[in-house]
Design a protein around this motif. Structure first.
Motif, PDB file in Angstrom:
ATOM      1  N   PHE A   1      45.087 -17.675 -41.210  1.00  0.00           N
ATOM      2  CA  PHE A   1      44.347 -16.521 -41.737  1.00  0.00           C
ATOM      3  C   PHE A   1      43.860 -15.629 -40.604  1.00  0.00           C
ATOM      4  O   PHE A   1      43.972 -14.400 -40.673  1.00  0.00           O
ATOM      5  CB  PHE A   1      43.164 -17.006 -42.569  1.00  0.00           C
ATOM      6  N   TRP A   2      43.320 -16.243 -39.561  1.00  0.00           N
ATOM      7  CA  TRP A   2      42.769 -15.469 -38.444  1.00  0.00           C
ATOM      8  C   TRP A   2      43.839 -14.647 -37.748  1.00  0.00           C
ATOM      9  O   TRP A   2      43.639 -13.467 -37.440  1.00  0.00           O
ATOM     10  CB  TRP A   2      42.099 -16.421 -37.452  1.00  0.00           C
TER      11      TRP A   2
ATOM     12  N   SER B   1      45.131 -11.890 -40.539  1.00  0.00           N
ATOM     13  CA  SER B   1      44.260 -11.036 -41.360  1.00  0.00           C
ATOM     14  C   SER B   1      42.982 -10.569 -40.686  1.00  0.00           C
ATOM     15  O   SER B   1      42.120 -10.012 -41.352  1.00  0.00           O
ATOM     16  CB  SER B   1      43.891 -11.781 -42.656  1.00  0.00           C
ATOM     17  N   THR B   2      42.817 -10.822 -39.407  1.00  0.00           N
ATOM     18  CA  THR B   2      41.585 -10.407 -38.740  1.00  0.00           C
ATOM     19  C   THR B   2      41.897  -9.558 -37.500  1.00  0.00           C
ATOM     20  O   THR B   2      43.009  -9.611 -36.952  1.00  0.00           O
ATOM     21  CB  THR B   2      40.731 -11.617 -38.298  1.00  0.00           C
ATOM     22  N   ARG B   3      40.890  -8.816 -37.083  1.00  0.00           N
ATOM     23  CA  ARG B   3      41.057  -7.968 -35.901  1.00  0.00           C
ATOM     24  C   ARG B   3      41.269  -8.816 -34.640  1.00  0.00           C
ATOM     25  O   ARG B   3      42.069  -8.452 -33.771  1.00  0.00           O
ATOM     26  CB  ARG B   3      39.833  -7.085 -35.732  1.00  0.00           C
ATOM     27  N   GLY B   4      40.551  -9.960 -34.571  1.00  0.00           N
ATOM     28  CA  GLY B   4      40.712 -10.835 -33.417  1.00  0.00           C
ATOM     29  C   GLY B   4      42.126 -11.377 -33.319  1.00  0.00           C
ATOM     30  O   GLY B   4      42.712 -11.458 -32.227  1.00  0.00           O
ATOM     31  N   GLY B   5      42.687 -11.770 -34.468  1.00  0.00           N
ATOM     32  CA  GLY B   5      44.053 -12.276 -34.474  1.00  0.00           C
ATOM     33  C   GLY B   5      45.054 -11.202 -34.079  1.00  0.00           C
ATOM     34  O   GLY B   5      46.015 -11.461 -33.335  1.00  0.00           O
TER      35      GLY B   5
ATOM     36  N   THR C   1      44.425  -8.676 -32.135  1.00  0.00           N
ATOM     37  CA  THR C   1      44.251  -8.450 -30.697  1.00  0.00           C
ATOM     38  C   THR C   1      45.030  -9.481 -29.894  1.00  0.00           C
ATOM     39  O   THR C   1      45.724  -9.138 -28.926  1.00  0.00           O
ATOM     40  CB  THR C   1      42.760  -8.523 -30.328  1.00  0.00           C
TER      41      THR C   1
END
Length: 295
Positions: free
Chosen positions: A146-147, A150-154, A156
Motif C-alpha cells: 500500500f505504501w 498509494s502514498t507520497r512517501g512510496g 518518492t
C-alpha cells in the motif's frame, strides 16, 4: 491427508517467514536504487543480537529491538560505502555478507548448543498455530504494498530508484532517501534473524541463517519487486524446504541432493526470469551510483 496438508502449510509458513521479512527489506533497498547482497550477513547479526539479549531469560521485546538495530547498524556501513563513498554496490554487499556471517559465527561461539528458555510463544488463530513474526510479516507485506503504490512517501522512493536526477531536481534528497531505505531494509533483515533465534529454533547454532539470506535476495527478482507477490514466493520456497526435510531418509537419494534443492531451484527460477524478461521490471537506476550533475 488433511493432517499432512496442515503440516506442510505450517512448515512452509515457518520457513517462509524469514524469507518474506528479508525479501521485503531487500525490496525497500532496491526500489530506492540500491542493491544489497549482504542480506545473509544482516540476518546473521540480527539473530546473534536477539539471542544474546534474550539469553537465558531476557526481555524478548528488547531482543527483537536489538536485532533490528544490529541489522540497521550493519546496513549503515553499506549505505556509507555505496551512497556516500560511491563504491560498487555488489562488492560492498558481498563484503557485508562475509562480515556479518563471520562476526556472528565468531561472537556466537560461546552460545553454541545453548537453548533459549523463553522463546516467543506461538499464537493460536482458528485452531492454527502461528508465530507472531509470521503475522507481522504478512501485515508488513500488505502495508508495504500500500505504501509503495498509494502514498507520497512510496512514490518518492520509487522515483529515486527510477530516475534520481529527476527526483533531485524536484527537491528530493536522493542521499537521504537511499540511506533511509538501506537502514529500513537492514532492520527488516535483522527482524528475520530474530525470528530464527527467538521463535524458529530458540537455540544457537553455527550458521543460523543456512543460506536463507541468499534465497531472499533471489526472491526479490522472482517476485518482480512486488511485496504481495513476495508472500506467495516465500510460501513456495518454504514448501520446498518442507519437502527437503520430508523426503530425507525416505529414499536412497543422498541427503545433500535434498539440501541443494532450494538453491538449485533459485538458479532455475532466475534463469527463467531472465528468459521472460522479468528483470525488465527492475527499477531503472538499480545498482547505479548517483552523482548530482552527471548524466
Amino acid at each position: 491427508m488433511e493432517q499432512i496438508i496442515l503440516e506442510a502449510l505450517a512448515r512452509a509458513l515457518a520457513v517462509g517467514t524469514p524469507l518474506l521479512l528479508a525479501c521485503l527489506g531487500a525490496i525497500l533497498n532496491e526500489r530506492g536504487g540500491v542493491v544489497n547482497l549482504g542480506v545473509e550477513g544482516l540476518m546473521a547479526v540480527g539473530a546473534l543480537a536477539a539471542f544474546a539479549v534474550a539469553y537465558p531469560q531476557g526481555n524478548l521485546w528488547l531482543a527483537v529491538g536489538a536485532a533490528m538495530l544490529a541489522g540497521a547498524a550493519l546496513a549503515a556501513l553499506h549505505a556509507l560505502a555505496t551512497v556516500t563513498l560511491r563504491a560498487n554496490q555488489f562488492v560492498s554487499g558481498l563484503a557485508l555478507a562475509l562480515l556479518g556471517t563471520g562476526a556472528a559465527g565468531l561472537l556466537g561461539k560461546k552460545f553454541e548448543g545453548m537453548p533459549l528458555f523463553n522463546k516467543v510463544p506461538d499464537w493460536t488463530l482458528g485452531g492454527f498455530a502461528l508465530s507472531p513474526f509470521t503475522v507481522a510479516a504478512l501485515v508488513l507485506a500488505a502495508l508495504l504494498a500500500f505504501w509503495l503504490g498509494s502514498t507520497r512517501g512510496g512514490l518518492t522512493l520509487r522515483s529515486v530508484g527510477e530516475n534520481p536526477a529527476a527526483a533531485d531536481a524536484l527537491g528530493v534528497s536522493v542521499v537521504g532517501v537511499r540511506y533511509a531505505a538501506v537502514l529500513a531494509g537492514g532492520a527488516l533483515a535483522g527482524l528475520a534473524g530474530a525470528f530464527l533465534a527467538l521463535s524458529y529454533r530458540a537455540s544457537w547454532a553455527d550458521n543460523p541463517t543456512a543460506g536463507l539470506g541468499w534465497i531472499a535476495v533471489a526472491l526479490v527478482i522472482f517476485v518482480g519487486w512486488q511485496p504481495l507477490r513476495a508472500v506467495a514466493g516465500a510460501l513456495f520456497f518454504g514448501f520446498l524446504y518442507y519437502l527437503q526435510f520430508r523426503l530425507q531418509g525416505s529414499s536412497a537419494v543422498p541427503t545433500e541432493v535434498f539440501s541443494a534443492m532450494p538453491f538449485v531451484l533459485v538458479l532455475v527460477v532466475l534463469a527463467l526470469a531472465g528468459l521472460r524478461g522479468q528483470q525488465g521490471n527492475a527499477p531503472a537506476s538499480l545498482g547505479r551510483t548517483y552523482v548530482r550533475g552527471e548524466r
